[in-house]
Design a protein around this motif. Structure first.
Motif, short mmCIF file in Angstrom:
data_model
loop_
_atom_site.label_atom_id
_atom_site.label_comp_id
_atom_site.label_asym_id
_atom_site.label_seq_id
_atom_site.Cartn_x
_atom_site.Cartn_y
_atom_site.Cartn_z
N UNK A 268 -93.70 40.17 -18.79
CA UNK A 268 -94.44 41.36 -18.14
C UNK A 268 -94.37 41.69 -16.61
N UNK A 269 -94.01 40.82 -15.69
CA UNK A 269 -93.33 41.06 -14.67
C UNK A 269 -92.06 41.86 -14.61
N UNK A 270 -91.21 41.44 -15.50
CA UNK A 270 -90.06 42.45 -15.57
C UNK A 270 -90.32 43.92 -16.11
N UNK A 271 -91.20 43.83 -16.79
CA UNK A 271 -91.65 45.37 -17.09
C UNK A 271 -92.26 45.93 -15.84
N UNK A 272 -93.16 45.14 -15.19
CA UNK A 272 -93.70 45.83 -13.91
C UNK A 272 -92.98 46.52 -12.88
N UNK A 273 -91.73 45.50 -12.46
CA UNK A 273 -90.78 45.84 -11.62
C UNK A 273 -89.88 46.92 -12.27
N UNK A 274 -89.34 46.96 -13.33
CA UNK A 274 -88.50 47.82 -13.87
C UNK A 274 -89.05 49.31 -13.92
N UNK A 275 -90.41 49.04 -14.82
CA UNK A 275 -90.83 50.49 -14.72
C UNK A 275 -91.47 51.13 -13.40
N UNK A 276 -91.88 50.15 -12.75
CA UNK A 276 -92.14 50.89 -11.22
C UNK A 276 -90.96 51.45 -10.51
N UNK A 277 -89.71 50.82 -10.66
CA UNK A 277 -88.68 51.43 -10.14
C UNK A 277 -88.39 52.93 -10.81
N UNK A 278 -88.39 52.84 -12.01
CA UNK A 278 -88.08 53.80 -12.76
C UNK A 278 -88.94 55.11 -12.71
N UNK A 279 -90.27 54.72 -12.83
CA UNK A 279 -91.00 55.68 -12.49
C UNK A 279 -90.90 56.43 -11.08
N UNK A 280 -90.46 55.69 -10.21
CA UNK A 280 -90.29 56.32 -8.85
C UNK A 280 -88.90 57.35 -8.65
N UNK A 281 -88.10 56.84 -9.52
CA UNK A 281 -87.00 57.76 -9.54
C UNK A 281 -87.27 59.08 -10.05
N UNK A 282 -88.19 59.32 -10.92
CA UNK A 282 -88.66 60.81 -11.12
C UNK A 282 -89.06 61.44 -9.71
N UNK A 283 -89.79 60.84 -9.03
CA UNK A 283 -90.12 61.52 -7.66
C UNK A 283 -89.06 61.58 -6.91
N UNK A 284 -88.08 60.75 -6.84
CA UNK A 284 -86.81 61.03 -6.03
C UNK A 284 -86.10 62.19 -6.41
N UNK A 285 -85.90 62.08 -7.78
CA UNK A 285 -85.25 63.41 -8.50
C UNK A 285 -85.90 64.75 -7.98
N UNK A 286 -87.39 64.82 -7.80
CA UNK A 286 -87.91 65.94 -7.62
C UNK A 286 -87.78 66.28 -6.07
N UNK A 287 -87.87 65.26 -5.29
CA UNK A 287 -87.58 65.25 -3.84
C UNK A 287 -86.13 66.09 -3.73
N UNK A 288 -85.01 65.51 -4.12
CA UNK A 288 -83.70 65.98 -4.12
C UNK A 288 -83.74 67.27 -4.57
N UNK A 289 -84.36 67.58 -5.64
CA UNK A 289 -84.17 69.05 -6.21
C UNK A 289 -84.92 70.03 -5.20
N UNK A 290 -85.97 69.71 -4.64
CA UNK A 290 -86.65 70.72 -3.44
C UNK A 290 -86.04 70.51 -2.26
N UNK A 291 -85.15 69.50 -1.80
CA UNK A 291 -84.34 69.49 -0.77
C UNK A 291 -82.97 70.16 -0.99
N UNK A 292 -82.83 70.40 -2.31
CA UNK A 292 -81.29 71.10 -2.45
C UNK A 292 -80.35 70.38 -2.21
N UNK A 293 -80.23 68.82 -2.25
CA UNK A 293 -79.26 67.94 -1.72
C UNK A 293 -78.13 68.12 -2.86
N UNK A 294 -76.97 68.28 -2.53
CA UNK A 294 -75.92 68.44 -3.43
C UNK A 294 -75.98 68.76 -4.64
N UNK A 295 -75.69 68.31 -5.81
CA UNK A 295 -75.76 68.94 -7.28
C UNK A 295 -77.20 69.35 -7.59
N UNK A 296 -78.14 68.74 -6.76
CA UNK A 296 -79.80 68.96 -7.03
C UNK A 296 -79.96 70.29 -6.62
#
Length: 265
Positions: free
Chosen positions: A204-232
């Motif tokens: 369950x600790x493994x689930x918590x860490x891995x899913x927390x990191x993965x969920x945050x990558x969605x926010x990073x993807x949105x940030x990069x998109x609206x910043x217009x960085x590179x291919x984003x």
């Protein structure tokens, strides 16, 4: 400001559009196949959803219970969030909705994504909370609701920034603030469990860490998109990243839960 509910006219370049259609089909079928495999392979396992209640006046009475409301089948919950993703990805590229979907992607939006995430990701968060030991039905309902609100801030972020010159970051910031609440609640549950005994199982600790990191990558993807960085800077590229992230996050949770709780002895 143009509304995302109108049928869009624009579309990604033909090559990009074909790639998006193919990728949605592949990702949708991958989710569907995993849902079927979980239902076939998983040993039935349930977690209780209960509620405590006040007996007597507030401050003077005691608490009764917990009274079990129902038992949640873990294998069914896993299959549910996988099937929701399959319906979303296969549905948006159906002959009836493909033009609407591709036109929205060209404008940097995808309403269907956020409606699906608001349910599927919230089921995922509730499942992680229950595996950590949170069984109170009122708490689980609140965690579902606050996670759904976080996801729907993503929908608002896209809507308010359609055809804008300067990006309005307020929905993004508020969504990040709200989205931290379920993870803080689960972390608190971990801390209490560790102080009172052996704590929660290691997987369950493994689930918590891995899913927390993965969920945050969605926010990073949105940030990069609206910043217009590179291919984003290309909305179709950001959409493809969302597809890979959806498959990665749901697959990671599904098979970690299967290995830890549903595989049997």
């Amino acid at each position: 400001m143009a509304s995302t509910s109108a049928t869009p006219v624009a579309a990604p370049a033909p090559d990009a559009a074909r790639r998006l259609v193919r990728l949605n089909v592949v990702v949708g079928l991958a989710h569907l196949a995993q849902a079927v495999l979980i239902l076939i392979l998983a040993e039935p396992a349930s977690l209780p959803v209960d509620v405590s209640y006040l007996v007597g006046p507030p401050g003077e009475g005691s608490y009764g219970g917990p009274a079990e409301l129902f038992a949640l089948r873990v294998d069914h919950a896993v299959a549910a969030f996988l099937l929701l993703a399959a319906v979303d990805h296969l549905g948006v590229v159906s002959p009836w909705t493909r033009r609407w979907y591709l036109g929205n992607v060209a404008r940097g939006v995808n309403p269907a994504r956020w409606w699906e995430y608001s349910v599927s990701a919230s089921i995922m968060v509730v499942l992680i909370a229950m595996l950590s030991g949170i069984t109170e039905g009122t708490a689980l309902l609140a965690l579902f609701g606050v996670n759904a609100a976080m996801i729907l801030f993503g929908l608002v972020m896209e809507r308010v920034n359609v055809d804008r010159g300067a990006v309005d970051w307020q929905p993004f910031v508020l969504g990040c603030f709200v989205g931290a609440v379920p993870w803080l609640a689960i972390a608190l549950q971990f801390a209490v469990s560790a102080d009172s005994g052996d704590g929660v199982p290691g997987f369950v600790y493994g689930i918590f860490v891995s899913l927390f990191l993965l969920f945050n990558t969605f926010a990073i993807n949105m940030w990069l998109q609206y910043r217009g960085r590179g291919r984003w800077a290309d909305p179709a590229f950001a959409e493809r990243v969302y597809l890979f992230l959806s498959l990665g996050a749901k697959s990671a949770l599904a098979w970690q839960v299967y290995g830890g709780a549903l595989a049997g002895s």
